[in-house]
Scaffold this active site. Structure first.
Site, mmCIF file in Angstrom:
data_model
loop_
_atom_site.group_PDB
_atom_site.id
_atom_site.type_symbol
_atom_site.label_atom_id
_atom_site.label_comp_id
_atom_site.label_asym_id
_atom_site.label_seq_id
_atom_site.Cartn_x
_atom_site.Cartn_y
_atom_site.Cartn_z
ATOM 1 N N ASP A 1 -1.388 17.164 98.189
ATOM 2 C CA ASP A 1 -0.613 18.394 98.348
ATOM 3 C C ASP A 1 0.218 18.710 97.105
ATOM 4 O O ASP A 1 1.194 19.463 97.183
ATOM 5 C CB ASP A 1 0.326 18.278 99.561
ATOM 6 C CG ASP A 1 -0.151 19.134 100.719
ATOM 7 O OD1 ASP A 1 -1.273 19.664 100.635
ATOM 8 O OD2 ASP A 1 0.591 19.282 101.701
ATOM 9 N N ASP B 1 0.800 6.169 103.489
ATOM 10 C CA ASP B 1 1.494 7.008 102.518
ATOM 11 C C ASP B 1 1.177 6.528 101.107
ATOM 12 O O ASP B 1 0.669 5.427 100.894
ATOM 13 C CB ASP B 1 2.998 6.982 102.766
ATOM 14 C CG ASP B 1 3.398 7.851 103.950
ATOM 15 O OD1 ASP B 1 2.538 8.616 104.441
ATOM 16 O OD2 ASP B 1 4.557 7.771 104.398
ATOM 17 N N ASP C 1 2.737 5.309 98.594
ATOM 18 C CA ASP C 1 3.274 4.085 97.998
ATOM 19 C C ASP C 1 2.906 2.834 98.792
ATOM 20 O O ASP C 1 3.422 1.751 98.498
ATOM 21 C CB ASP C 1 4.796 4.181 97.880
ATOM 22 C CG ASP C 1 5.473 4.389 99.220
ATOM 23 O OD1 ASP C 1 4.966 5.207 100.003
ATOM 24 O OD2 ASP C 1 6.505 3.750 99.492
ATOM 25 N N ASP D 1 5.374 12.220 112.896
ATOM 26 C CA ASP D 1 4.916 10.926 113.405
ATOM 27 C C ASP D 1 5.526 10.625 114.773
ATOM 28 O O ASP D 1 4.839 10.179 115.696
ATOM 29 C CB ASP D 1 5.255 9.811 112.409
ATOM 30 C CG ASP D 1 6.675 9.933 111.866
ATOM 31 O OD1 ASP D 1 7.451 10.766 112.370
ATOM 32 O OD2 ASP D 1 7.014 9.185 110.935
#
Length: 676
Positions: free
Chosen positions: A265, A324, A326, A418
């Site tokens: 994104d 995600d 990281d 979430d």
């Protein structure tokens, strides 16, 4: 005339040191010590020599030297603080010239109002203290003239009357309500800790119903492995995209059964090209990986995941793992998680625990590690073991795609997509499993600005979700016990009451009780219970015990951010839907990637290691920010500590003093790394 007990409360004093009477016995001085102020003079024992004039002079000089050293130390500390303030103000003003600052909200103006009131009352009490008005009722003379002292004394008497009849009762009622919330939340936390202890003693852990995948078919040994989709949502993740993609690529799973989606994104064209190039390199090595980029970035992460699930090939896959940017899963991550879905059709989610590569980087990351260790070790594990429900952490988890579809899929209505999908899946009857022994490496925010934005999103979103989900919870077909758990424990107690009482009790009520002593806050509420709860919170991270005091103070400083976020989410104020991507430094480990490379065959690796090249670290200008709400609260608490010193309140004084300095450190951005 105010009742004498309130005036006597102000007159409480303690005698420090030993009273000394000096008398002259020509030609020397001698010193006689008294046990108490009402004691009689006693002659010095013949066996004990009195101090002569020379000795007394040396004692006085020594005390003067110590006093001068103390004053020099205080002056040096004050100079250092003022220098830091000047430096922070200069860098903050330079930063504000480039970035639009947020407008001052109602909370800041409210805190400033309390601060102005406390400063005015402190000056007034100092005048009363110097005139002796506060000692005993007989010493308060009613004014009979128009002189300034009589006028001030009449105002002081009016203040005592208003405090007793109008300010004290409502403040005490609010105090009692917050104490009740505090005890209720502490009881809930103790029960959770006992649950975690029971799990550890009984060695309770989720166990899959089958040993491992594999059908034993010689022609197709991978036939029993389900189709798994892996999604990596990212947005301008220049620092971590390489290591994240490399870790996911090396997941130990049949390649024909695995597809990786890199959901980019990014609005930076340079970052888009870098990620697209990285994906293309892995495609040339035969990895089934695709790159997706949205031109219209609506809904943030939820919109990104929702768009990815609309692809036609999704119908071929049974499970989806989300990481995600990281996060770096271990190669056996899928084998340890997906196995739990085998022969368990009611299971909708398997959540793994996070571990942190930079938890020892600075004080801020150490304090975050304490909080998150408690979250996973206690909250998630207990709720998963006894309720089969917990809030999805948004990453390092595997979903059954059927559960996502039956629950309505990803929705863009809150900033906690979430938690939203987890609540809706729970209402549909799906069960969750938390694996405390399966860990996924990730990174903690190292600067306070990034951490503050993250906490704002995490505490604003649940209140948005509560407003939207409450009718659905009440009308759902789940049991009344599960409804009560969702409404009263999951949302109200842990997401609303906790930030409300922690900010109101320790940042507003406590300093106000110093100026309105008719409302009293017991010492066990100020010190003993919070210390015990901090001890429980730090138990899952035993190596962090030396940081228990900074942890307690820091949690109270974060209460202003969490309270502000909770209010904005509950009432849909301006910052409720603010979404700022948490800044990553890219510390996640080259050693882990090298270890992954060593586990594979050198011929299959090819040119893997040259691909995992981190760009050279460029020096960036660092900028500090000034956090006005925290600074205003620091001044409020320090003013209240000065007022507490007049009434000789030991525990209250030390708590207000240390907490005020903690707010000062945070308000000047002296914790964590500076902002790039």
């Amino acid at each position: 005339m105010p009742p004498s007990q309130f005036v006597d409360w102000l007159a409480r004093e303690s005698h420090y040191g030993t009273p000394v009477v000096v008398k002259m016995e020509n030609p020397n001085w001698s010193v006689v010590e008294l046990e108490h102020p009402e004691g009689d003079f006693q002659s010095v024992d013949n066996k004990e020599r009195g101090r002569n004039a020379k000795q007394l002079t040396w004692v006085l000089l020594l005390k003067a030297h110590r006093a001068a050293g103390c004053l020099a130390w205080l002056a040096h500390g004050l100079f250092a603080v003022m220098s830091a303030v000047k430096r922070r103000l200069s860098t903050s003003s330079a930063h504000r010239s480039r970035v639009n600052t947020s407008r001052r909200g109602k909370l800041f103006r409210t805190i400033v109002g309390f601060l102005a009131f406390s400063l005015l009352m402190l000056c007034f009490e100092l005048i009363g203290h110097s005139k002796g008005w506060q000692f005993h009722t007989p010493h308060l003379r009613m004014p009979h003239s128009s002189d300034l002292q009589s006028l001030l004394q009449s105002v002081y008497l009016a203040w005592l009357y208003a405090r007793e009849h109008y300010l004290g009762p409502p403040l005490q009622a609010l105090t009692n309500a917050c104490i009740f919330m505090f005890l209720l939340q502490s009881l809930d936390r103790m029960i959770q800790c006992f649950g975690a202890l029971w799990i550890k003693l009984k060695r309770i852990r989720p166990r899959p119903k089958v040993e491992a995948f594999g059908s034993g078919d010689a022609e197709d040994p991978d036939a029993d492995y389900p189709m798994v989709l892996v999604q990596i949502p990212m947005c301008n993740e220049k620092e971590v995209y390489q290591q994240s993609i490399a870790a996911v690529v090396h997941l130990d799973w049949p390649r024909s059964k695995l597809l990786i989606q890199v959901l980019d994104d990014s609005d930076d064209i340079q970052v888009q090209d870098l990620i697209r190039t990285e994906v293309h390199k892995w495609q040339q090595d035969g990895v089934r990986i695709v790159y997706q980029h949205r031109h219209i970035r609506t809904g943030y992460k939820a919109g990104n995941l929702k768009a990815a699930m609309k692809c036609d090939y999704i119908k071929d896959y049974e499970f989806v793992a989300i990481f995600d940017a990281d996060f770096q899963p271990q190669p056996d991550f899928l084998k340890q998680t997906v196995i739990h879905f085998k022969d368990n059709p009611e299971l909708g989610l398997v959540q793994a625990r996070w571990s942190f590569v930079n938890k020892d980087e600075n004080l801020l990351t150490r304090l975050q590690d304490i909080n998150l260790c408690y979250h996973f070790e206690v909250e998630q594990q207990v709720n998963g073991a006894f309720l089969n429900f917990f809030g999805f952490n948004g990453t390092a988890g595997v979903w059954r795609i059927k559960a996502l579809e039956e629950s309505g899929g990803w929705l863009e209505r809150t900033t906690v997509e979430d938690m939203d999908i987890a609540v809706r899946a729970h209402l549909c009857g799906w069960k969750f499993i938390f694996l405390n022994d399966v860990k996924c490496l990730c990174e903690l925010p190292e600067c306070f600005e990034a951490y503050k934005k993250q906490q704002h999103r995490w505490h604003s979103g649940p209140m948005q979700l509560f407003r939207l989900c409450l009718p659905q919870i009440l009308s759902s077909k789940i049991s009344k016990g599960k409804k009560a758990n969702l409404i009263f424990l999951f949302f109200l107690l842990r997401k609303l009451i906790l930030p409300f009482y922690s900010f109101t009790l320790f940042c507003i009520i406590l300093p106000m009780t110093m100026f309105v002593p008719e409302a009293q806050l017991p010492s066990w509420v100020v010190c003993y219970v919070p210390a015990f709860m901090s001890f429980l919170n730090i138990m899952p991270a035993p190596k962090s015990f030396p940081f228990i005091v900074p942890y307690l103070l820091f949690e109270n400083t974060m209460s202003v951010t969490k309270f502000n976020a909770m209010i904005s989410g509950l009432f849909q104020l301006g910052s409720a839907y603010e979404w700022v991507v948490t800044k990553k430094i890219g510390r996640a480990s080259e050693t882990d990637l090298a270890g992954i490379a060593d586990m594979a065959d050198e011929q299959e690796q090819g040119d893997l290691l040259p691909k995992v090249i981190h760009p050279p670290v460029q020096r960036r200008n660092k900028v500090n920010r000034i956090y006005r709400k925290e600074l205003a609260l620091a001044l409020l608490l320090l003013t209240a500590s000065a007022r507490s010193l007049l009434s000789v309140q030991g525990i209250h004084f030390y708590f207000l003093l240390f907490q005020g300095f903690a707010f000062l450190v945070v308000g000047l951005d002296l914790i964590g790394e500076q902002v790039s």
